[in-house]
Write a protein that holds these residues in place. Structure first.
Motif, mmCIF file in Angstrom:
data_model
loop_
_atom_site.group_PDB
_atom_site.id
_atom_site.type_symbol
_atom_site.label_atom_id
_atom_site.label_comp_id
_atom_site.label_asym_id
_atom_site.label_seq_id
_atom_site.Cartn_x
_atom_site.Cartn_y
_atom_site.Cartn_z
ATOM 1 N N GLU A 49 4.180 6.954 16.238
ATOM 2 C CA GLU A 49 4.350 5.555 15.863
ATOM 3 C C GLU A 49 3.733 5.268 14.492
ATOM 4 O O GLU A 49 4.276 4.475 13.707
ATOM 5 N N LEU A 50 2.591 5.930 14.187
ATOM 6 C CA LEU A 50 1.976 5.771 12.874
ATOM 7 C C LEU A 50 2.908 6.286 11.785
ATOM 8 O O LEU A 50 3.087 5.641 10.733
ATOM 9 N N ASP A 51 3.508 7.465 12.014
ATOM 10 C CA ASP A 51 4.474 8.006 11.053
ATOM 11 C C ASP A 51 5.626 7.031 10.838
ATOM 12 O O ASP A 51 6.070 6.805 9.695
ATOM 13 N N ASP A 55 6.475 5.413 7.303
ATOM 14 C CA ASP A 55 7.819 5.663 6.787
ATOM 15 C C ASP A 55 8.538 4.345 6.521
ATOM 16 O O ASP A 55 9.242 4.183 5.515
ATOM 17 N N GLY A 56 8.331 3.403 7.411
ATOM 18 C CA GLY A 56 8.930 2.086 7.207
ATOM 19 C C GLY A 56 8.348 1.393 5.984
ATOM 20 O O GLY A 56 9.069 0.735 5.221
ATOM 21 N N LEU A 57 7.018 1.548 5.785
ATOM 22 C CA LEU A 57 6.377 0.950 4.616
ATOM 23 C C LEU A 57 6.882 1.609 3.336
ATOM 24 O O LEU A 57 7.191 0.926 2.341
ATOM 25 N N TYR A 58 6.966 2.958 3.336
ATOM 26 C CA TYR A 58 7.505 3.665 2.174
ATOM 27 C C TYR A 58 8.926 3.198 1.880
ATOM 28 O O TYR A 58 9.306 3.000 0.710
ATOM 29 N N VAL A 162 -6.039 -1.917 5.392
ATOM 30 C CA VAL A 162 -5.274 -1.760 6.630
ATOM 31 C C VAL A 162 -6.018 -0.840 7.599
ATOM 32 O O VAL A 162 -6.443 0.252 7.229
ATOM 33 N N LYS A 163 -6.183 -1.318 8.846
ATOM 34 C CA LYS A 163 -6.846 -0.538 9.877
ATOM 35 C C LYS A 163 -5.989 -0.578 11.139
ATOM 36 O O LYS A 163 -4.985 -1.294 11.205
ATOM 37 N N PHE A 164 -6.405 0.166 12.132
ATOM 38 C CA PHE A 164 -5.706 0.098 13.407
ATOM 39 C C PHE A 164 -5.829 -1.316 13.972
ATOM 40 O O PHE A 164 -6.894 -1.942 13.900
ATOM 41 N N LEU A 165 -4.709 -1.805 14.510
ATOM 42 C CA LEU A 165 -4.738 -3.118 15.142
ATOM 43 C C LEU A 165 -5.708 -3.078 16.314
ATOM 44 O O LEU A 165 -5.634 -2.187 17.155
ATOM 45 N N PRO A 166 -6.645 -4.010 16.365
ATOM 46 C CA PRO A 166 -7.630 -3.965 17.456
ATOM 47 C C PRO A 166 -6.960 -3.984 18.821
ATOM 48 O O PRO A 166 -6.062 -4.791 19.077
#
Length: 508
Positions: A49-51, A55-58, A162-166
């Motif tokens: 999901e992080l990838d 990828d979506g941000l890129y 940007v960090k992991f959503l709590p």
């Protein structure tokens, strides 16, 4: 000898305790292994999901770069076109101005004053309208492109932050606010701290016969209720065919679900039983909570009376709404699910009866019975555990029932000890039976309206079994029901609200 017996009993208790503890540890080990497996799977899913997110941000950044570069190119083309148009205008104006200059220079050589004056006038008029004198000698556009520059300093700082959503914290179930009533469960919970990013909650529940921690083996799957916006939810229309219900809640924000709350185990307090086919008359077909009259089943026993043979073609079938799991508060001590009456023979003769397989030995319990509409005769009630094979409900001092007779004319009565009390009221479609063993009370209700039909009062001295008599028709028994709230309310004020009440030895 007594010491040896005591030591043996002590060891047996220790063995039993160790077996139970070992079972709990095995279950916990299974849970830990299952959790380890889930951690590995969920970690892999999180990386995937992080990838996808990056990828979506890129992809968004690449698309934005292309769009902004295209805008710069369009601005460049617009400016160049404007300057080229201005350049063309200047070139044409310069050409006209040079022609006038050449003409003016030539006119200076004219000797005739009149001709000179005319030439000067014409040149003056031409200069007045010449485009060179109306032309702006300032570029229409600037060569600067600074207005198309970008500064991503703020965005960079945002991206770097940007960090992991709590992950939402686990909710806390408010056990004191939970309510189990009328085959419904209302569960309430709260968050340990305020979290404005909570989007919804997920409630999961499952039935169980264990009052301890949830087990990995031998348990039903969790049922899920998703997208709950409030911090309270009511599960309605439940079939309580187990002793307990496990419940847990998790909070979810837009992207991630938090840990589940500590599961709570709520007692259902519902009476569950099946019909004991080994106790039934041979003229009855029995399956779980369904029974029907079958005139062909008695060929191997005594001859059925002429009146009953006359109506033998009236086979009535009622479908059961039986549960999928079996459990109950109290099973009969004589081998439940085989015979609640021990080794006694089946009912015979005119006692077309079948018993429940679970004994009532304490507490308050409730079940319902529905008869086929054109059923000729049936009785519903309770009896002590070992009635005679020819006994009929209500005709002994150890059984109590309501009897409905639709043969020739309809009669509705309460029966005990071979005495009957006529009930002057319509026969309901469904009859609810309420048994308060400790309080010595057996009440019958209209199951739909909860109107009281009749109450027996006595002191029960033995365990009670649900009993059912059917002739020329069929019955469906509904179990797994809690004592309805309306019935509990009526019990408090029964004597002042009417209905019929009798004592053990006073059935007129």
């Amino acid at each position: 000898m007594l010491l040896t017996h005591y030591a043996k009993e002590t060891l047996q208790r220790i063995v039993s305790t160790l077996v139970n503890k070992n079972d709990e540890i095995h279950n916990f080990i299974d849970m830990l292994n299952h959790t380890i497996s889930n951690v590995q799977v969920n970690s892999s899913n999180a990386i995937s999901e992080l990838d996808e997110e990056f990828d979506g941000l890129y992809s968004v950044l690449h698309e934005m770069k292309g769009s902004m570069a295209n805008t710069i190119q369009q601005e460049e083309a617009r400016k160049i076109q404007a300057l080229q148009d201005q350049l063309s205008q200047c070139s044409r104006a310069l050409e006209g101005s040079e022609e006038l200059l050449e003409l003016a220079v030539q006119s200076l050589d004219i000797k005739n004053p009149v001709d000179l004056l005319e030439a000067a006038r014409q040149i003056k008029d031409s200069v007045t309208v010449a485009s060179a004198f109306r032309l702006s000698l300032k570029p229409k556009v600037s060569d600067s492109m600074t207005h198309m520059m970008v500064d991503f300093a703020l965005e960079k700082r945002m991206l770097q932050a940007v960090k992991f959503l709590p992950v939402p914290k686990a909710p806390e179930i408010d056990v004191a606010a939970c309510l189990v009533a009328d085959n419904c469960i209302t569960i309430s919970w709260r968050m340990p701290e305020e979290d404005s990013r909570i989007d919804h909650f997920v409630l999961e529940y499952r039935k169980t016969n264990f009052d301890g921690l949830p087990r990995m083996k031998g348990e039903q799957h969790w049922e899920v209720v998703d997208y709950i916006k409030a911090t309270q939810y009511t599960l309605s229309g439940l079939k309580f065919d187990t002793k307990y219900m496990n419940l847990r809640v998790q909070a979810c924000n837009k992207a991630v679900a938090g840990e589940y709350s500590d599961p709570v185990t709520l007692e259902t307090k519902a009476f569950v039983f099946s019909l004991d086919s080994t106790s039934s008359h041979l003229n009855l077909k029995v399956e779980d909570t369904y029974v029907e009259w079958d005139p062909t089943g008695g060929k191997g026993q005594e001859k059925i009376k002429g009146k009953e043979n006359k109506n033998s073609g009236q086979n009535l079938l009622l479908k059961s709404n039986r549960r999928s799991n079996t459990a109950s508060p109290k099973r009969s001590t004589n081998s439940p699910r085989t015979s609640a009456r021990g080794s006694r023979d089946r009912f015979a003769g005119e006692s077309y009866t079948v018993l429940g397989d679970t004994a009532v030995e304490s507490g308050q319990h409730y079940w319902e019975v529905r008869a086929q509409k054109d059923c000729k005769s049936y009785s519903v009630g309770v009896t002590y555990r070992n009635p005679g094979k020819f006994d009929q409900l209500g005709k002994t001092n150890s059984s109590w029932c309501i009897h409905v007779n639709n043969w020739l004319q309809t009669t509705f009565s309460a029966k005990h000890n071979n005495k009957a009390k006529t009930l002057d009221m319509p026969v309901p479609d469904r009859i609810g039976i309420y048994c308060d063993f400790d309080g010595g009370q057996l009440s019958f209700y209209n199951a739909s309206s909860k109107a009281l039909l009749h109450t027996f009062r006595t002191k029960f001295t033995q365990p009670l079994l649900p009993g059912f008599m059917i002739w020329c028709g069929g019955l469906t028994v509904s179990t797994g029901l809690q004592v309805p709230s309306a019935v509990k309310t009526l019990q408090k004020s029964e004597n002042g609200l009417g209905g019929s009440t009798t004592s053990l030895n006073n059935v007129a």
